[in-house]
Write a protein that holds these residues in place. Structure first.
Motif: not given
Ligand code: AMP
Length: 203
Positions: A31, A35-36, A53, A57, A59, A85, A88, A92, A140
């Motif tokens: 995820t 998101l990125r 992000m 925090q 999402v 990821g 979380r 979910q 985080r």
């Molecule tokens: P990651 O690359 O998995 O560390 O995700 C980077 C950021 O994306 C996290 O710090 C969150 O802000 C957001 N994020 C990624 N996956 C989730 C998820 N399943 N639920 C909520 N926020 C997420």
């Protein structure tokens, strides 16, 4: 196989996920990556998610669940998945269970890559990602401890949790993961191996 991969930022999850994907040949749902990508493309999801992000925090669940729901409908997502990821939060995880159970393809295992909080803080401090400034890192970690850690109990109660010691070389850690997957019936992890052909190719 459908695998949830849990662990705090800095536990070495990225490295191990990469190895696991090379080994198992199953689709990867990250995820964070989705998101990125959404931020890069400046979609409405991306614009919304970015605020959370950049503050370290999570999402909000509805945004994540809409995105994951779309991903799960893809034909290639029927062949199993490494959930990285995600989930979380407990809601979910419940939503994922509902979806997968309804489809008749429940999760096989939840892996927790375990390292002490002290080690996590040390490792993350030397990583240098854009969202790794100390205040954001602290946020985080707080999100992980408060919102994601309860998932360990959630999966433990279902008999799905496997704790992997995250200390040691990447090879050591990966060997532990492979041992667990063999024990869990992932056998040699070849999706279309003749011996396990039918069962494995259905995911
Ligand atoms: P990651 O690359 O998995 O560390 O995700 C980077 C950021 O994306 C996290 O710090 C969150 O802000 C957001 N994020 C990624 N996956 C989730 C998820 N399943 N639920 C909520 N926020 C997420």
């Amino acid at each position: 196989m459908r695998i949830v991969f849990l662990g705090p930022p800095g536990a070495g999850k990225g490295t191990q996920c990469e190895r696991l994907l090379g080994h198992l040949h199953i689709p990867h749902l990250s995820t964070g990556n989705l998101l990125r990508q959404a931020i890069k493309e400046q979609t409405s999801t991306g614009l919304l998610a970015e605020q959370f992000m950049s503050a370290g925090q999570l999402v909000p669940d509805p945004i994540i669940l809409a995105m994951v729901g779309e991903w799960l409908e893809k034909p290639e997502a029927q062949a199993g998945a490494l959930f990285d990821g995600f989930p979380r939060t407990v809601p979910q995880a419940q939503a994922l269970d509902d979806y997968l159970n309804h489809r008749g393809t429940p999760l096989n295992v939840a892996l927790e890559l375990k390292v002490s909080d002290e080690v996590v803080i040390q490792r993350i401090a030397s990583r240098g990602r854009a969202d790794d400034n100390p205040k954001i890192v602290a946020e985080r970690l707080k999100s992980y401890w408060n919102q994601t850690r309860p998932l360990l109990d959630y999966y433990h109660r279902q008999g799905l949790l496997e704790v992997i010691d995250g200390l040691g070389t990447p090879d050591d850690v990966f060997q532990r993961i492979k041992d667990v997957l063999v024990r869990r019936g992932g056998t040699n992890c070849q999706p279309r191996n003749a011996a396990v052909g039918k069962a494995a190719s259905s995911g």
